[in-house]
Scaffold this motif. Structure first.
Motif, PDB file in Angstrom:
ATOM      1  N   UNK A   1       0.779  -1.124   0.163  1.00 22.23           N
ATOM      2  CA  UNK A   1       0.073  -0.130  -0.144  1.00 22.23           C
ATOM      3  C   UNK A   1       0.814   1.127   0.117  1.00 22.23           C
ATOM      4  N   UNK A   2       1.856   1.165   0.780  1.00 19.64           N
ATOM      5  CA  UNK A   2       2.982   2.355   0.819  1.00 19.64           C
ATOM      6  C   UNK A   2       3.343   2.740  -0.621  1.00 19.64           C
ATOM      7  N   UNK A   3       4.041   1.730  -1.323  1.00 19.05           N
ATOM      8  CA  UNK A   3       4.436   1.859  -2.674  1.00 19.05           C
ATOM      9  C   UNK A   3       3.365   2.615  -3.637  1.00 19.05           C
ATOM     10  N   UNK A   4       2.044   2.062  -3.402  1.00 18.42           N
ATOM     11  CA  UNK A   4       0.841   2.526  -4.345  1.00 18.42           C
ATOM     12  C   UNK A   4       0.512   3.844  -3.810  1.00 18.42           C
ATOM     13  N   UNK A   5       0.722   4.327  -2.664  1.00 21.85           N
ATOM     14  CA  UNK A   5       0.661   6.019  -2.237  1.00 21.85           C
ATOM     15  C   UNK A   5       1.565   6.578  -2.576  1.00 21.85           C
ATOM     16  N   UNK A   6       2.988   6.113  -2.457  1.00 25.22           N
ATOM     17  CA  UNK A   6       4.031   6.945  -2.841  1.00 25.22           C
ATOM     18  C   UNK A   6       3.864   7.414  -4.240  1.00 25.22           C
ATOM     19  N   UNK A   7       3.573   6.382  -4.993  1.00 28.23           N
ATOM     20  CA  UNK A   7       3.770   6.598  -6.702  1.00 28.23           C
ATOM     21  C   UNK A   7       2.674   7.492  -7.049  1.00 28.23           C
ATOM     22  N   UNK A   8       1.449   7.353  -6.688  1.00 28.32           N
ATOM     23  CA  UNK A   8       0.610   8.172  -7.161  1.00 28.32           C
ATOM     24  C   UNK A   8       0.554   9.698  -6.679  1.00 28.32           C
ATOM     25  N   UNK A   9       1.127   9.761  -5.472  1.00 30.79           N
ATOM     26  CA  UNK A   9       1.383  11.044  -4.791  1.00 30.79           C
ATOM     27  C   UNK A   9       2.437  11.886  -5.495  1.00 30.79           C
ATOM     28  N   UNK A  10       3.546  11.002  -6.061  1.00 29.20           N
ATOM     29  CA  UNK A  10       4.595  11.650  -6.686  1.00 29.20           C
ATOM     30  C   UNK A  10       4.173  12.153  -7.999  1.00 29.20           C
ATOM     31  N   UNK A  11       3.500  11.313  -8.681  1.00 34.61           N
ATOM     32  CA  UNK A  11       2.910  11.941  -9.983  1.00 34.61           C
ATOM     33  C   UNK A  11       2.127  12.965  -9.918  1.00 34.61           C
ATOM     34  N   UNK A  12       1.331  13.119  -8.819  1.00 33.13           N
ATOM     35  CA  UNK A  12       0.448  14.317  -8.556  1.00 33.13           C
ATOM     36  C   UNK A  12       1.399  15.426  -8.380  1.00 33.13           C
ATOM     37  N   UNK A  13       2.330  15.344  -7.748  1.00 34.37           N
ATOM     38  CA  UNK A  13       3.348  16.546  -7.415  1.00 34.37           C
ATOM     39  C   UNK A  13       4.078  16.918  -8.615  1.00 34.37           C
ATOM     40  N   UNK A  14       4.242  15.974  -9.579  1.00 37.23           N
ATOM     41  CA  UNK A  14       4.901  16.322 -10.704  1.00 37.23           C
ATOM     42  C   UNK A  14       4.195  16.899 -11.773  1.00 37.23           C
ATOM     43  N   UNK A  15       2.753  16.507 -11.737  1.00 38.20           N
ATOM     44  CA  UNK A  15       1.782  17.188 -12.593  1.00 38.20           C
ATOM     45  C   UNK A  15       1.423  18.636 -12.142  1.00 38.20           C
ATOM     46  N   UNK A  16       1.455  18.766 -10.917  1.00 34.28           N
ATOM     47  CA  UNK A  16       1.256  20.086  -9.986  1.00 34.28           C
ATOM     48  C   UNK A  16       2.422  20.929 -10.570  1.00 34.28           C
ATOM     49  N   UNK A  17       3.616  20.423 -10.366  1.00 32.00           N
ATOM     50  CA  UNK A  17       4.902  21.370 -10.521  1.00 32.00           C
ATOM     51  C   UNK A  17       4.650  21.723 -12.016  1.00 32.00           C
ATOM     52  N   UNK A  18       4.431  20.856 -12.953  1.00 25.30           N
ATOM     53  CA  UNK A  18       4.618  21.185 -14.342  1.00 25.30           C
ATOM     54  C   UNK A  18       3.303  22.168 -14.787  1.00 25.30           C
TER      55      UNK A  18
END
Length: 727
Positions: A646-663
């Motif tokens: 579950x931690x890997x799943x949460x980290x992956x999608x949170x990171x993608x969200x942060x990347x999209x927001x930064x872009x």
């Protein structure tokens, strides 16, 4: 005092290139000294006296941690007495150059002696106050307590600025006046707070118990924070800071925009041992800012990247600044539990910042530094591997051994590093033809410098936690927090009613759920604004103490949380903590930005504005932590309850969200985004704040992919021209 921008390693091969101090770096160093360790440059016996007091403070704190049974109020009062004595000796009231910067004027001797005397008086008199007098103060007690309050506010003015004394004075005025009549006519009788306190009652609350000046905040400062600050000072004096810098430069300096990426990595590594954003800016910025400008970053962007990466250092376990230790006490959880919970968000924050600087490098068409000019990673690691021994012991023991207390672990690590310091000086001294005795003498000098640097770095923290105790004590005695909660509740109810009406007009929409979410969101946005405003004049620690005393209970009440349950309250505390850290880079008052601009030669306000843009991802992460506590390893209604998958799943999608927001905020992904593409990226990032449903997550990924391939296929703009590396 030791110079944090100079090479401090005993091994010359570990010294980074280009360490000659420029005029801008010198100004930045002076700014840090004036703000954090005292701007006076004393000479002769006055200089010696400061060193003796600083070393004595360190020895006492180590002794207190070793014996472990010193009375609570006595420990805190002695801690404040040392801070008082140094505050009036090394922090001038006026920051302008002149005689006040090179000697201690007579009135500061008087004020320092009086302030220290009030703490000594309390130590001697407290047993009588607590037992014989039954907690009732005599006239003499009231006079001494009054003097302590005034002298504490003056010391706070010198060390952390005027904001805290003003806020504390307003709170005391409120306690004395009890303005219940002013509120009754406007907002109703339910907001009656208190009828006013007498001055002896206020002094008794602030001076003679552990609910005011000598409350939890200064208790944590005296018991735990001092030892971790001293650990950082000794570790840096060993040469670890330069070693971290060389590792980062060697690993990332050759990539596109490499110096900026090295700045991010070195700041993350330095954040492990230091909780000061401004010091991190000067320590690392004297190298990274210059190399960033060399490959093509503007002065403002180079400074802003250093500010953003250094500010986030306070998020890195295990040393997250004084606020983190106080947070653990407020939540009544082990510090090891807190640093484990904070680890994933910290890595996400720095990972997203690496993406930000990479996108900036792509947008500007930058290259990296030539490989032959960078330190060799393998060689650097081999030469400095022993720095990992005390760091590994500290992190490993804190996270693995549930019976080890933070102060004991820090003390053991300090003892280990003291031995290492003498061995290091003897070893390198012998290589350079010096005798063992000379090596031991050099080690002793370095240790004294480290002790003095650690003690001077603690002055502001000790004074800030004591002054914040005034506000906490007033909140306790007046019940002010309940009144503020009622006011916010009125606003929240109004928003809830409005959203319920609007959502009820839309078929198929759960009006209650929409209204509840909107009400919580409004409260969070208000808390965010308050934290940023307070942070303009307060250090992170004081900001967090105020927010935890005033705003956190309000958020808990509106959100329906149990404020005695650490599982429910940890996301709220982390939310205000994150925005308190963001305040370090929030213009117009952002000392870290001014320090970076002094080095880069850029405009300090423009540097702060740019740093704030880079820090927007931290704001999104704060909301992620609140709405998705699993990022803090919270699951099944317990801390550290999240499984690995579950931690890997949460980290992956949170990171993608942060990347999209930064872009989206930078208006650049593969190429510059148009308004529609930026909106698509924003929507995708918001969809990933709460990754609760696989279809929602896939839809967000689809939006991001659509933007990327849209840019790949539809853009006809010529690629940016690479900026050549300067000779």
């Amino acid at each position: 005092m030791s110079d944090p921008t100079r090479p401090i390693s005993s091994d010359p091969s570990l010294e980074p290139p280009g360490t000659e101090m420029t005029e801008g770096e010198r100004r930045a160093l002076e700014m840090v000294e004036a703000a954090e360790t005292g701007g006076r440059k004393l000479f002769g016996w006055q200089r010696t006296l400061v060193t003796v007091i600083a070393v004595a403070w360190c020895v006492y704190q180590m002794y207190a941690a070793q014996v472990g049974d010193i009375d609570t109020l006595t420990l805190r009062a002695i801690h404040l007495a040392f801070a008082f004595s140094l505050a009036y000796l090394v922090f001038p009231f006026r920051k302008t150059p002149g005689a006040a910067q090179t000697r201690v004027p007579w009135y500061d001797w008087v004020l320092g002696l009086l302030a220290t005397g009030t703490a000594v008086y309390l130590i001697a008199q407290y047993p009588s106050i607590a037992t014989v007098q039954g907690g009732v103060l005599t006239n003499v007690d009231v006079w001494v307590g009054s003097a302590m309050v005034v002298l504490l506010l003056l010391a706070a003015w010198r060390t952390i600025g005027i904001a805290m004394p003003i806020v504390a004075s307003v709170f005391m005025l409120y306690a004395l006046t009890g303005p219940r009549g002013l509120i009754r006519g406007d907002l109703g009788p339910q907001l009656q707070l208190h009828a006013g306190q007498t001055w002896p009652q206020v002094v008794g609350q602030l001076f003679a118990n552990t609910e005011g000046i000598f409350g939890t905040a200064i208790g944590v400062s005296a018991q735990i924070v001092f030892l971790f600050v001293l650990f950082g000072a000794i570790f840096d004096k060993l040469g670890a800071g330069d070693w971290f810098m060389n590792v980062a430069q060697g690993a990332l300096g050759g990539f596109r925009g490499g110096p900026a990426k090295a700045s991010v990595l070195s700041s993350a590594l330095n954040g492990i041992i230091s909780g000061s954003a401004v010091s991190n800016v000067v320590t690392g910025g004297n190298i990274t800012i210059g190399t960033m400008k060399r490959v093509g970053y503007s002065a403002e962007k180079a400074g802003a990247i250093e500010v953003a990466s250094s500010s986030n250092g306070q998020l890195m376990p295990p040393v997250m600044g004084a606020a983190a230790f106080i947070m653990a006490q407020n939540l009544n959880i082990e510090y090891r539990t807190l640093i484990l919970a904070a680890a994933i968000p910290a890595f996400l924050c720095y990972g997203a910042l690496l993406v930000v600087v990479h996108l900036e490098a792509l947008k500007l068409g930058l290259k990296g530094l030539p490989r032959n000019e960078l330190p060799r990673v393998r060689q650097t690691l081999v030469k400095g591997w022993y720095y990992l021994v005390p760091l590994g012991y500290l992190i490993g023991t804190l996270t693995i051994n549930p019976e080890a207390t933070p102060e004991r672990v820090a003390l053991n690590t300090i003892f280990m590093m003291i031995v290492m310091m003498f061995l290091q000086e003897v070893y390198f001294g012998r290589k350079n033809g010096l005798s063992v005795g000379q090596g031991l003498l050099d080690g002793g000098r370095k240790l004294i410098d480290a002790f003095e640097g650690g003690a001077r770095s603690m002055i502001g923290i000790a004074i800030a936690t004591a002054a914040a105790g005034i506000i906490v004590g007033i909140v306790t005695i007046t019940g002010l927090g309940f009144g503020l909660a009622d006011i916010v509740q009125l606003v929240s109810n109004g928003v809830r009613d409005l959203l319920t009406t609007v959502a009820g007009l839309i078929p198929g929409v759960d009006a209650g759920a929409v209204a509840g979410f909107g009400a919580i969101l409004i409260v969070l946005m208000m808390a965010q604004l308050i934290a940023l405003i307070l942070g303009m004049g307060l250090p992170t620690t004081a900001n967090y103490i105020l927010m935890s005393a005033l705003i956190v209970p309000i958020i808990a009440k509106i959100a329906g949380l149990d404020n005695t349950n650490p599982v429910q309250m940890l996301p709220v505390h982390m939310f205000v903590f994150y925005f308190g850290i963001m305040a370090d880079s929030t213009p117009p008052v952002a000392l870290a930005a001014f320090a970076a601009a002094a080095i880069s030669g850029g405009n300090p306000v423009a540097t702060g504005v740019q740093a704030f843009k880079y820090e927007l991802r931290t704001a999104l992460l704060a909301y992620m932590l609140f709405f998705n506590p699993q990022l803090l390893l919270i699951a099944n209604n317990r801390l550290s309850g999240l499984g690995f998958g579950d931690a890997v799943f949460m980290i992956l999608f949170a990171f993608i969200g942060l990347v999209a927001f930064s872009a989206a905020t930078m208006r650049f992904l593969h190429r510059k985004t148009n308004p529609v593409q930026a909106l698509m990226l924003l929507v995708a990032s918001f969809m990933l704040i709460i990754p609760s449903h696989l279809l929602v997550n896939l839809a967000a990924l689809g939006l991001i992919a659509a933007v990327y391939f849209w840019q790949k296929a539809g853009s006809r703009r010529e690629p940016p021209t690479a900026v050549p590396v300067a000779a």
